[in-house]
Design an enzyme around this catalytic site. Structure first.
Site, PDB file in Angstrom:
ATOM      1  N   LYS A  11       0.826  -1.217   0.000  1.00  0.00           N
ATOM      2  CA  LYS A  11       0.000   0.000   0.000  1.00  0.00           C
ATOM      3  C   LYS A  11       0.861   1.269   0.000  1.00  0.00           C
ATOM      4  CE  LYS A  11      -4.024  -2.123   2.196  1.00  0.00           C
ATOM      5  NZ  LYS A  11      -5.096  -1.936   3.208  1.00  0.00           N
ATOM      6  N   TYR A  51     -12.419  -1.789  -3.882  1.00  0.00           N
ATOM      7  CA  TYR A  51     -12.930  -2.051  -2.522  1.00  0.00           C
ATOM      8  C   TYR A  51     -14.456  -1.943  -2.462  1.00  0.00           C
ATOM      9  CZ  TYR A  51      -8.355  -2.177  -0.170  1.00  0.00           C
ATOM     10  OH  TYR A  51      -7.107  -2.549   0.285  1.00  0.00           O
ATOM     11  N   PHE A  59     -15.511   3.473   6.978  1.00  0.00           N
ATOM     12  CA  PHE A  59     -14.123   3.805   6.636  1.00  0.00           C
ATOM     13  C   PHE A  59     -13.883   3.870   5.128  1.00  0.00           C
ATOM     14  CE2 PHE A  59     -14.381  -0.798   7.464  1.00  0.00           C
ATOM     15  CZ  PHE A  59     -13.905  -1.317   6.274  1.00  0.00           C
ATOM     16  N   ARG A  87      -1.827 -14.141   4.282  1.00  0.00           N
ATOM     17  CA  ARG A  87      -2.513 -13.443   5.377  1.00  0.00           C
ATOM     18  C   ARG A  87      -1.760 -13.606   6.698  1.00  0.00           C
ATOM     19  NH1 ARG A  87      -7.162 -11.364   4.034  1.00  0.00           N
ATOM     20  NH2 ARG A  87      -8.177 -11.547   6.044  1.00  0.00           N
ATOM     21  N   ASN A 114      -2.203   0.350   6.597  1.00  0.00           N
ATOM     22  CA  ASN A 114      -1.685  -0.909   7.167  1.00  0.00           C
ATOM     23  C   ASN A 114      -0.780  -1.694   6.213  1.00  0.00           C
ATOM     24  OD1 ASN A 114      -3.659  -1.850   5.477  1.00  0.00           O
ATOM     25  ND2 ASN A 114      -4.695  -3.108   6.993  1.00  0.00           N
ATOM     26  N   HIS A 117      -2.244  -5.501   1.582  1.00  0.00           N
ATOM     27  CA  HIS A 117      -3.562  -6.131   1.402  1.00  0.00           C
ATOM     28  C   HIS A 117      -3.345  -7.516   0.821  1.00  0.00           C
ATOM     29  CE1 HIS A 117      -7.680  -6.899   0.052  1.00  0.00           C
ATOM     30  NE2 HIS A 117      -7.120  -7.347  -1.067  1.00  0.00           N
ATOM     31  N   GLU A 128      -9.815 -10.570  -7.566  1.00  0.00           N
ATOM     32  CA  GLU A 128      -8.852  -9.484  -7.361  1.00  0.00           C
ATOM     33  C   GLU A 128      -7.685  -9.576  -8.338  1.00  0.00           C
ATOM     34  OE1 GLU A 128      -9.748  -8.388  -2.708  1.00  0.00           O
ATOM     35  OE2 GLU A 128      -7.853  -9.377  -3.172  1.00  0.00           O
TER      36      GLU A 128
HETATM   37  P1  CMP Z   1      -7.479  -4.522   3.642  1.00  0.00           P
HETATM   38  O1  CMP Z   1      -7.015  -5.883   3.977  1.00  0.00           O
HETATM   39  O2  CMP Z   1      -6.876  -3.846   2.461  1.00  0.00           O
HETATM   40  O3  CMP Z   1      -9.074  -4.545   3.447  1.00  0.00           O
HETATM   41  C1  CMP Z   1      -9.890  -3.409   3.675  1.00  0.00           C
HETATM   42  C2  CMP Z   1      -9.155  -2.281   4.317  1.00  0.00           C
HETATM   43  O4  CMP Z   1      -9.940  -1.296   4.941  1.00  0.00           O
HETATM   44  C3  CMP Z   1      -8.285  -2.832   5.439  1.00  0.00           C
HETATM   45  O5  CMP Z   1      -7.218  -3.574   4.920  1.00  0.00           O
HETATM   46  C4  CMP Z   1      -7.892  -1.543   6.159  1.00  0.00           C
HETATM   47  O6  CMP Z   1      -6.806  -0.896   5.525  1.00  0.00           O
HETATM   48  C5  CMP Z   1      -9.119  -0.651   5.950  1.00  0.00           C
HETATM   49  N1  CMP Z   1      -9.873  -0.443   7.183  1.00  0.00           N
HETATM   50  C6  CMP Z   1      -9.980   0.722   7.833  1.00  0.00           C
HETATM   51  N2  CMP Z   1     -10.758   0.616   8.912  1.00  0.00           N
HETATM   52  C7  CMP Z   1     -11.170  -0.671   8.965  1.00  0.00           C
HETATM   53  C8  CMP Z   1     -12.004  -1.404   9.864  1.00  0.00           C
HETATM   54  N3  CMP Z   1     -12.568  -0.849  10.928  1.00  0.00           N
HETATM   55  N4  CMP Z   1     -12.188  -2.706   9.623  1.00  0.00           N
HETATM   56  C9  CMP Z   1     -11.626  -3.308   8.523  1.00  0.00           C
HETATM   57  N5  CMP Z   1     -10.846  -2.654   7.633  1.00  0.00           N
HETATM   58  C10 CMP Z   1     -10.604  -1.350   7.856  1.00  0.00           C
END
Ligand code: CMP
Length: 141
Positions: A11, A51, A59, A87, A114, A117, A128
């Site tokens: 990311k 997404y 969010f 994961r 974070n 992904h 995806e």
């Molecule tokens: P990712 O695995 O890319 O999938 C969805 C993304 O939404 C997740 O990682 C986070 O970066 C973002 N995100 C932000 N807030 C939340 C939340 N409360 N729960 C889950 N995903 C979140």
């Protein structure tokens, strides 16, 4: 154990901090091989389309802003149980809950920023991967 492919994204927060090489090394050390890869910069609309499943979550707006804030590295990883292994290597979505030694524990800045992904099931992985790559762009052994 079966040979699988999964979609991985490094990311914007991690690409910006030049962590791409370190993150790829973490996948390779655990047996995941990169079979397709490119660095791209998504628009907010493209991030929203990727997404889409989260469109109604609180969010969603912040996530799309962030995912279009700079370049990302999208890649297809291949290996035994690649979906689950990817994961495990990433760790929990919330970096506060991620295990030591995982990508998110080591590098993530917040729940949104974070660092990585990964697809969460074989159906999602198929969808995806085809969002970002055509068949010709994926290395076949
Ligand atoms: P990712 O695995 O890319 O999938 C969805 C993304 O939404 C997740 O990682 C986070 O970066 C973002 N995100 C932000 N807030 C939340 C939340 N409360 N729960 C889950 N995903 C979140």
């Amino acid at each position: 154990m079966s040979l699988e492919k999964t979609l991985s994204i490094i990311k914007p927060d991690a690409v910006k901090r030049d962590l791409t090489g370190k993150i790829i090394a973490m996948f390779e050390e655990k047996g995941l091989r990169v079979v397709a890869q490119k660095k791209i910069w998504l628009s907010k609309e493209q991030a929203g389309s990727f997404y889409d499943v989260h469109r109604d979550r609180p969010f969603f707006g912040e996530l799309c802003e962030f995912m279009s804030s700079g370049p990302i590295v999208v890649q297809v990883l291949e290996g035994n149980s690649a979906i689950e292994l990817n994961r495990e290597i990433m760790g929990a979505t919330n970096p506060d809950q991620a295990e030591p030694g995982t990508i998110r524990k080591e590098f993530a800045l917040s729940m949104t920023e974070n660092s990585a992904h990964g697809s969460d099931s074989s159906e999602t992985a198929r969808e995806e991967i085809s969002f970002f790559f055509s068949g010709l762009e994926i290395l076949q052994f």
